[in-house]
Write a protein that holds these residues in place. Structure first.
Motif, PDB file in Angstrom:
ATOM      1  N   MET A 169      -5.365  20.290   4.755  1.00 11.55           N
ATOM      2  CA  MET A 169      -4.812  19.369   3.782  1.00 11.55           C
ATOM      3  C   MET A 169      -4.252  18.113   4.445  1.00 11.55           C
ATOM      4  SD  MET A 169      -1.481  19.572   1.326  1.00 11.55           S
ATOM      5  CE  MET A 169      -0.609  20.478   2.516  1.00 11.55           C
ATOM      6  N   LEU A 170      -3.591  18.260   5.585  1.00  6.14           N
ATOM      7  CA  LEU A 170      -2.994  17.093   6.213  1.00  6.14           C
ATOM      8  C   LEU A 170      -4.038  16.131   6.779  1.00  6.14           C
ATOM      9  CD1 LEU A 170       0.257  18.491   7.795  1.00  6.14           C
ATOM     10  CD2 LEU A 170      -0.060  17.269   5.668  1.00  6.14           C
ATOM     11  N   ARG A 171      -5.245  16.609   7.000  1.00  5.60           N
ATOM     12  CA  ARG A 171      -6.312  15.703   7.446  1.00  5.60           C
ATOM     13  C   ARG A 171      -6.564  14.646   6.369  1.00  5.60           C
ATOM     14  NH1 ARG A 171     -10.917  18.540  10.487  1.00  5.60           N
ATOM     15  NH2 ARG A 171      -8.992  19.049  11.497  1.00  5.60           N
ATOM     16  N   ALA A 172      -6.645  15.083   5.113  1.00  9.82           N
ATOM     17  CA  ALA A 172      -6.826  14.148   3.997  1.00  9.82           C
ATOM     18  C   ALA A 172      -5.598  13.253   3.861  1.00  9.82           C
ATOM     19  CB  ALA A 172      -7.076  14.906   2.701  1.00  9.82           C
ATOM     20  N   THR A 173      -4.425  13.830   4.050  1.00 12.94           N
ATOM     21  CA  THR A 173      -3.189  13.042   3.965  1.00 12.94           C
ATOM     22  C   THR A 173      -3.188  11.930   4.993  1.00 12.94           C
ATOM     23  OG1 THR A 173      -1.952  14.926   3.115  1.00 12.94           O
ATOM     24  CG2 THR A 173      -0.675  13.152   4.107  1.00 12.94           C
ATOM     25  N   LYS A 174      -3.627  12.242   6.203  1.00 16.86           N
ATOM     26  CA  LYS A 174      -3.669  11.215   7.251  1.00 16.86           C
ATOM     27  C   LYS A 174      -4.581  10.061   6.853  1.00 16.86           C
ATOM     28  CE  LYS A 174      -2.933  14.380  11.099  1.00 16.86           C
ATOM     29  NZ  LYS A 174      -3.561  14.930  12.310  1.00 16.86           N
ATOM     30  N   ALA A 175      -5.738  10.361   6.282  1.00 18.31           N
ATOM     31  CA  ALA A 175      -6.664   9.304   5.847  1.00 18.31           C
ATOM     32  C   ALA A 175      -6.038   8.479   4.723  1.00 18.31           C
ATOM     33  CB  ALA A 175      -7.989   9.911   5.407  1.00 18.31           C
ATOM     34  N   LEU A 176      -5.400   9.155   3.775  1.00 21.78           N
ATOM     35  CA  LEU A 176      -4.744   8.444   2.673  1.00 21.78           C
ATOM     36  C   LEU A 176      -3.574   7.603   3.183  1.00 21.78           C
ATOM     37  CD1 LEU A 176      -4.783  11.238  -0.052  1.00 21.78           C
ATOM     38  CD2 LEU A 176      -6.188   9.161   0.010  1.00 21.78           C
ATOM     39  N   MET A 177      -2.830   8.143   4.136  1.00 24.23           N
ATOM     40  CA  MET A 177      -1.718   7.384   4.721  1.00 24.23           C
ATOM     41  C   MET A 177      -2.211   6.124   5.401  1.00 24.23           C
ATOM     42  SD  MET A 177       0.846  10.171   6.454  1.00 24.23           S
ATOM     43  CE  MET A 177       1.737   8.890   7.312  1.00 24.23           C
ATOM     44  N   LEU A 178      -3.272   6.250   6.182  1.00 23.99           N
ATOM     45  CA  LEU A 178      -3.810   5.081   6.879  1.00 23.99           C
ATOM     46  C   LEU A 178      -4.204   4.000   5.874  1.00 23.99           C
ATOM     47  CD1 LEU A 178      -4.705   3.641   9.460  1.00 23.99           C
ATOM     48  CD2 LEU A 178      -6.897   4.846   9.247  1.00 23.99           C
ATOM     49  N   ALA A 179      -4.946   4.388   4.848  1.00 25.48           N
ATOM     50  CA  ALA A 179      -5.375   3.415   3.834  1.00 25.48           C
ATOM     51  C   ALA A 179      -4.174   2.806   3.111  1.00 25.48           C
ATOM     52  CB  ALA A 179      -6.312   4.087   2.838  1.00 25.48           C
ATOM     53  N   THR A 180      -3.196   3.634   2.793  1.00 29.79           N
ATOM     54  CA  THR A 180      -2.013   3.163   2.070  1.00 29.79           C
ATOM     55  C   THR A 180      -1.172   2.238   2.931  1.00 29.79           C
ATOM     56  OG1 THR A 180      -1.985   5.190   0.766  1.00 29.79           O
ATOM     57  CG2 THR A 180       0.055   3.906   0.832  1.00 29.79           C
ATOM     58  N   ASP A 181      -0.935   2.619   4.175  1.00 38.04           N
ATOM     59  CA  ASP A 181      -0.083   1.827   5.049  1.00 38.04           C
ATOM     60  C   ASP A 181      -0.707   0.470   5.365  1.00 38.04           C
ATOM     61  OD1 ASP A 181       1.764   3.858   4.979  1.00 38.04           O
ATOM     62  OD2 ASP A 181       1.128   4.735   6.878  1.00 38.04           O
ATOM     63  N   VAL A 182      -2.006   0.453   5.582  1.00 32.62           N
ATOM     64  CA  VAL A 182      -2.704  -0.828   5.771  1.00 32.62           C
ATOM     65  C   VAL A 182      -2.685  -1.611   4.454  1.00 32.62           C
ATOM     66  CG1 VAL A 182      -4.957  -1.876   6.255  1.00 32.62           C
ATOM     67  CG2 VAL A 182      -4.097  -0.016   7.705  1.00 32.62           C
ATOM     68  N   GLY A 183      -2.824  -0.885   3.337  1.00 33.24           N
ATOM     69  CA  GLY A 183      -2.787  -1.519   2.020  1.00 33.24           C
ATOM     70  C   GLY A 183      -1.460  -2.192   1.718  1.00 33.24           C
ATOM     71  N   PHE A 184      -0.351  -1.566   2.107  1.00 30.63           N
ATOM     72  CA  PHE A 184       0.963  -2.189   1.916  1.00 30.63           C
ATOM     73  C   PHE A 184       1.025  -3.538   2.629  1.00 30.63           C
ATOM     74  CE2 PHE A 184       3.462   2.031   1.327  1.00 30.63           C
ATOM     75  CZ  PHE A 184       3.531   1.866  -0.048  1.00 30.63           C
ATOM     76  N   VAL A 185       0.601  -3.561   3.872  1.00 26.97           N
ATOM     77  CA  VAL A 185       0.636  -4.800   4.652  1.00 26.97           C
ATOM     78  C   VAL A 185      -0.306  -5.830   4.032  1.00 26.97           C
ATOM     79  CG1 VAL A 185       0.173  -5.814   6.917  1.00 26.97           C
ATOM     80  CG2 VAL A 185       1.313  -3.579   6.763  1.00 26.97           C
ATOM     81  N   ALA A 186      -1.483  -5.403   3.632  1.00 20.47           N
ATOM     82  CA  ALA A 186      -2.450  -6.324   3.002  1.00 20.47           C
ATOM     83  C   ALA A 186      -1.899  -6.875   1.693  1.00 20.47           C
ATOM     84  CB  ALA A 186      -3.772  -5.608   2.771  1.00 20.47           C
ATOM     85  N   TYR A 187      -1.279  -6.007   0.878  1.00 23.83           N
ATOM     86  CA  TYR A 187      -0.743  -6.458  -0.413  1.00 23.83           C
ATOM     87  C   TYR A 187       0.282  -7.571  -0.220  1.00 23.83           C
ATOM     88  CZ  TYR A 187       1.943  -6.754  -4.682  1.00 23.83           C
ATOM     89  OH  TYR A 187       2.596  -7.242  -5.779  1.00 23.83           O
ATOM     90  N   PHE A 188       1.228  -7.373   0.689  1.00 29.85           N
ATOM     91  CA  PHE A 188       2.257  -8.394   0.863  1.00 29.85           C
ATOM     92  C   PHE A 188       1.712  -9.642   1.554  1.00 29.85           C
ATOM     93  CE2 PHE A 188       5.126  -4.965  -0.300  1.00 29.85           C
ATOM     94  CZ  PHE A 188       5.902  -5.646  -1.236  1.00 29.85           C
ATOM     95  N   THR A 189       0.682  -9.493   2.356  1.00 28.71           N
ATOM     96  CA  THR A 189       0.033 -10.668   2.942  1.00 28.71           C
ATOM     97  C   THR A 189      -0.658 -11.478   1.843  1.00 28.71           C
ATOM     98  OG1 THR A 189      -0.296  -9.524   5.040  1.00 28.71           O
ATOM     99  CG2 THR A 189      -1.702 -11.446   4.610  1.00 28.71           C
ATOM    100  N   VAL A 190      -1.423 -10.802   1.009  1.00 25.82           N
ATOM    101  CA  VAL A 190      -2.132 -11.466  -0.093  1.00 25.82           C
ATOM    102  C   VAL A 190      -1.135 -12.079  -1.076  1.00 25.82           C
ATOM    103  CG1 VAL A 190      -3.580 -10.971  -2.121  1.00 25.82           C
ATOM    104  CG2 VAL A 190      -4.230 -10.085   0.117  1.00 25.82           C
ATOM    105  N   THR A 191      -0.072 -11.346  -1.377  1.00 24.85           N
ATOM    106  CA  THR A 191       0.950 -11.857  -2.295  1.00 24.85           C
ATOM    107  C   THR A 191       1.645 -13.073  -1.697  1.00 24.85           C
ATOM    108  OG1 THR A 191       1.293  -9.659  -3.221  1.00 24.85           O
ATOM    109  CG2 THR A 191       3.055 -11.247  -3.553  1.00 24.85           C
ATOM    110  N   GLY A 192       2.013 -12.974  -0.439  1.00 25.01           N
ATOM    111  CA  GLY A 192       2.686 -14.090   0.225  1.00 25.01           C
ATOM    112  C   GLY A 192       1.841 -15.345   0.289  1.00 25.01           C
TER     113      GLY A 192
END
Length: 142
Positions: A1-24
């Motif tokens: 289960m944590l293997r999937a979590t790691k993939a989701l975390m990576l996408a989410t964490d990069v997504g957070f940075v991308a969202y605020f970059t795009v918003t900014g």
């Protein structure tokens, strides 16, 4: 289960940075933006998430790096697993805060509810596994 979590975390964490970059940079088209997107109070509300989202990203990306470097995901492998738990809790809190806000406003736009429900719900199975499962098994799964 944590293997999937790691993939989701990576996408989410990069997504957070991308969202605020795009918003900014002001790159979100108005038709995609949430209600009141240009209202100064809503702008401040949106940017108030910057710190929790960047903290989630920093702890999440660091945990993934530490776990990859150690080759195993066990509590004895250092700070990787505890940082993963911190990141998942911060991510869940960020989604919960947004859902609570949209609920109080009576704004039910799926375009903003779906990503925030994702942020609130995807961490739950891993949080439970990391907190409840026996320490030696909680973080296994590569």
């Amino acid at each position: 289960m944590l293997r999937a979590t790691k993939a989701l975390m990576l996408a989410t964490d990069v997504g957070f940075v991308a969202y605020f970059t795009v918003t900014g940079l002001g790159l979100i088209p108005p038709e995609w933006a949430f209600a009141g997107y240009t209202d100064p109070v809503m702008v401040a509300w949106n940017w108030s998430f910057l710190w929790i989202d960047l903290a989630a990203s920093a702890t999440g990306l660091t945990s993934l790096w530490l776990l990859a470097r150690s080759g195993v995901a066990s509590p004895s492998s250092g700070a990787g697993v505890p940082l993963m738990l911190v990141s998942l809790v911060l991510t869940m809190a960020s989604g919960l805060m947004a859902i609570a806000f949209w609920t109080l406003r009576g704004d039910f736009s799926l375009a903003w509810w779906i990503p925030n429900l994702y942020l609130m719900l995807f961490p739950l199975p891993a949080i439970v596994a990391l907190v409840v499962a026996p320490r030696g098994r909680a973080a296994t799964g590569g």
